[in-house]
Design a protein around this motif. Sequence first.
Motif, mmCIF file in Angstrom:
data_model
loop_
_atom_site.group_PDB
_atom_site.id
_atom_site.type_symbol
_atom_site.label_atom_id
_atom_site.label_comp_id
_atom_site.label_asym_id
_atom_site.label_seq_id
_atom_site.Cartn_x
_atom_site.Cartn_y
_atom_site.Cartn_z
ATOM 1 N N GLU A 15 0.827 -1.210 0.000
ATOM 2 C CA GLU A 15 0.000 0.000 0.000
ATOM 3 C C GLU A 15 0.860 1.258 0.000
ATOM 4 O O GLU A 15 0.539 2.236 -0.693
ATOM 5 N N VAL A 16 1.938 1.255 0.767
ATOM 6 C CA VAL A 16 2.836 2.414 0.755
ATOM 7 C C VAL A 16 3.457 2.581 -0.628
ATOM 8 O O VAL A 16 3.531 3.696 -1.165
ATOM 9 N N ALA A 17 3.881 1.480 -1.230
ATOM 10 C CA ALA A 17 4.475 1.558 -2.573
ATOM 11 C C ALA A 17 3.476 2.097 -3.586
ATOM 12 O O ALA A 17 3.848 2.817 -4.524
ATOM 13 N N GLY A 18 2.193 1.787 -3.389
ATOM 14 C CA GLY A 18 1.174 2.238 -4.324
ATOM 15 C C GLY A 18 0.869 3.717 -4.245
ATOM 16 O O GLY A 18 0.361 4.293 -5.212
ATOM 17 N N MET A 19 1.178 4.353 -3.095
ATOM 18 C CA MET A 19 0.856 5.775 -2.947
ATOM 19 C C MET A 19 2.068 6.690 -2.934
ATOM 20 O O MET A 19 1.942 7.900 -3.060
ATOM 21 N N SER A 20 3.264 6.130 -2.821
ATOM 22 C CA SER A 20 4.439 6.968 -2.578
ATOM 23 C C SER A 20 5.059 7.504 -3.874
ATOM 24 O O SER A 20 5.342 6.730 -4.793
ATOM 25 N N PRO A 21 5.334 8.817 -3.909
ATOM 26 C CA PRO A 21 6.058 9.382 -5.049
ATOM 27 C C PRO A 21 7.581 9.264 -4.896
ATOM 28 O O PRO A 21 8.313 9.616 -5.814
ATOM 29 N N VAL A 22 8.032 8.811 -3.736
ATOM 30 C CA VAL A 22 9.473 8.640 -3.497
ATOM 31 C C VAL A 22 9.760 7.152 -3.369
ATOM 32 O O VAL A 22 8.854 6.339 -3.160
ATOM 33 N N PRO A 23 11.032 6.744 -3.484
ATOM 34 C CA PRO A 23 11.362 5.322 -3.354
ATOM 35 C C PRO A 23 10.905 4.740 -2.016
ATOM 36 O O PRO A 23 10.903 5.430 -0.986
ATOM 37 N N VAL A 24 10.539 3.466 -2.063
ATOM 38 C CA VAL A 24 10.084 2.747 -0.879
ATOM 39 C C VAL A 24 11.018 1.560 -0.655
ATOM 40 O O VAL A 24 11.229 0.742 -1.552
ATOM 41 N N TRP A 25 11.601 1.488 0.530
ATOM 42 C CA TRP A 25 12.485 0.390 0.894
ATOM 43 C C TRP A 25 11.833 -0.463 1.980
ATOM 44 O O TRP A 25 10.829 -0.058 2.594
ATOM 45 N N ALA A 26 12.388 -1.635 2.204
ATOM 46 C CA ALA A 26 11.917 -2.512 3.277
ATOM 47 C C ALA A 26 13.119 -3.175 3.936
ATOM 48 O O ALA A 26 14.121 -3.445 3.279
ATOM 49 N N TYR A 27 13.001 -3.436 5.226
ATOM 50 C CA TYR A 27 14.084 -4.023 6.019
ATOM 51 C C TYR A 27 13.687 -5.440 6.403
ATOM 52 O O TYR A 27 12.743 -5.652 7.157
ATOM 53 N N GLN A 28 14.425 -6.405 5.859
ATOM 54 C CA GLN A 28 14.263 -7.796 6.253
ATOM 55 C C GLN A 28 15.058 -7.984 7.546
ATOM 56 O O GLN A 28 16.280 -8.110 7.525
ATOM 57 N N VAL A 29 14.371 -8.023 8.662
ATOM 58 C CA VAL A 29 15.017 -7.824 9.957
ATOM 59 C C VAL A 29 15.647 -9.110 10.490
ATOM 60 O O VAL A 29 15.519 -10.196 9.920
ATOM 61 N N SER A 30 16.309 -8.950 11.636
ATOM 62 C CA SER A 30 17.125 -10.021 12.211
ATOM 63 C C SER A 30 16.343 -11.302 12.454
ATOM 64 O O SER A 30 16.841 -12.408 12.196
ATOM 65 N N GLY A 31 15.118 -11.194 12.952
ATOM 66 C CA GLY A 31 14.328 -12.384 13.227
ATOM 67 C C GLY A 31 13.959 -13.138 11.966
ATOM 68 O O GLY A 31 13.909 -14.380 11.958
ATOM 69 N N GLU A 32 13.692 -12.403 10.891
ATOM 70 C CA GLU A 32 13.411 -13.044 9.611
ATOM 71 C C GLU A 32 14.630 -13.828 9.131
ATOM 72 O O GLU A 32 14.515 -14.947 8.620
ATOM 73 N N TYR A 33 15.795 -13.215 9.275
ATOM 74 C CA TYR A 33 17.055 -13.864 8.914
ATOM 75 C C TYR A 33 17.279 -15.119 9.757
ATOM 76 O O TYR A 33 17.554 -16.207 9.226
ATOM 77 N N SER A 34 17.152 -14.976 11.060
ATOM 78 C CA SER A 34 17.497 -16.083 11.958
ATOM 79 C C SER A 34 16.550 -17.264 11.817
ATOM 80 O O SER A 34 16.966 -18.422 11.955
ATOM 81 N N MET A 35 15.277 -17.009 11.527
ATOM 82 C CA MET A 35 14.332 -18.117 11.368
ATOM 83 C C MET A 35 14.703 -18.978 10.167
ATOM 84 O O MET A 35 14.680 -20.219 10.240
ATOM 85 N N ILE A 36 15.031 -18.336 9.053
ATOM 86 C CA ILE A 36 15.419 -19.105 7.873
ATOM 87 C C ILE A 36 16.720 -19.849 8.124
ATOM 88 O O ILE A 36 16.859 -21.033 7.780
ATOM 89 N N GLU A 37 17.695 -19.174 8.746
ATOM 90 C CA GLU A 37 18.965 -19.837 9.033
ATOM 91 C C GLU A 37 18.768 -21.035 9.961
ATOM 92 O O GLU A 37 19.383 -22.098 9.771
ATOM 93 N N ALA A 38 17.914 -20.884 10.961
ATOM 94 C CA ALA A 38 17.689 -21.973 11.909
ATOM 95 C C ALA A 38 16.998 -23.157 11.240
ATOM 96 O O ALA A 38 17.381 -24.323 11.438
ATOM 97 N N ALA A 39 15.974 -22.884 10.432
ATOM 98 C CA ALA A 39 15.262 -23.961 9.746
ATOM 99 C C ALA A 39 16.176 -24.660 8.742
ATOM 100 O O ALA A 39 16.151 -25.894 8.602
ATOM 101 N N ALA A 40 17.000 -23.870 8.046
ATOM 102 C CA ALA A 40 17.923 -24.467 7.074
ATOM 103 C C ALA A 40 18.974 -25.328 7.773
ATOM 104 O O ALA A 40 19.359 -26.395 7.266
ATOM 105 N N ALA A 41 19.443 -24.881 8.937
ATOM 106 C CA ALA A 41 20.451 -25.650 9.681
ATOM 107 C C ALA A 41 19.907 -27.007 10.110
ATOM 108 O O ALA A 41 20.662 -27.980 10.241
ATOM 109 N N GLN A 42 18.584 -27.092 10.312
ATOM 110 C CA GLN A 42 17.952 -28.356 10.678
ATOM 111 C C GLN A 42 17.634 -29.224 9.458
ATOM 112 O O GLN A 42 17.164 -30.352 9.605
ATOM 113 N N GLY A 43 17.865 -28.678 8.268
ATOM 114 C CA GLY A 43 17.539 -29.420 7.062
ATOM 115 C C GLY A 43 16.070 -29.398 6.709
ATOM 116 O O GLY A 43 15.606 -30.179 5.865
#
Length: 327
Positions: free
Chosen positions: A259-287
Amino acid sequence: MSNPVIRPRRLRTTPALRRLASEIRVHPAELVLPMFVREGDATMPIQSMPGVVQHSIDSARRAVVAAAEAGIGGVMLFGVPEVRDATGTGATDPNGILNLATRALVDEIGDALVVQTDLCLDEFTDHGHCGVLASDGRVDNDATLLRYRDMALAQANAGSALLGLSGMMDGQVAAVRETLDGAGYEDTAVLAYSAKYASAYYGPFREAVASTLTGNRRTYQLDPANRREGVREAQIDIDEVADIVMVKPAGSYLDVLAEVAGMSPVPVWAYQVSGEYSMIEAAAAQGWIDRRRAVEESVLSIRRAGADAVLTYWAVELATWLKEERA
């Protein structure tokens, strides 16, 4: 004659067709690497974020060279000081760790990528909040803005090309923009963490910056239930002349991002935060999941929702994969 059978699968039959029909692509230049820089000569692993470290300035220099060689767009620096106090004086000290690291990395890399800095007090305060506390323990919004103004000058003077305003204080973009322009830093850009939610996914980040926080940040970060409020915050920051607005976290807030991207006249960024990173790393480490596919899919989904750039701890690794695929 019967109607022709509609067969969307035709465009999925070969890798070449799938590549040609792909709607969204990720490019290394759209990736930003968050980096933690600590005082002292040693790097320190972050246990809850496998593969991520607190850098020394020397190791940060090497890491930023590798990041530039991978072709990513920038690095976002977070400082980890040894000494903290109530008002976060280390944040405005020209010899504080964040400002020292900024100068070192700008000297090392020049314009090969964008050196960016986190403009927030939480890493520098002994109470761990993003602002100055009033006598009753609440975060004082307007007193905090005065500190943000001083931080903006210190970071711009250190050479930061883009200031990441992550504190979620009302009026922070206008205050920082006014200060920068008044001091002759008209070309220093402002990234507003506009829709930053009070999320459980920041847990590993607290270890990464050695957070001293007690309590929570729910009086200034957004309620995870509120989509419209996130869009409103982005509009306010656009009105205050933010150069870029951001949604954080990314993966659980793709509706807000879209929704922000749909209304914004300036660039829109997003932060894939630490918990998102760690969950994937943890699940991958378990196979339990395919690590590379999960990493690629998670960042692609953020781009698909409308992000023009993504802050991710996989930035350099992902950029390397993308370059290999193109080769």
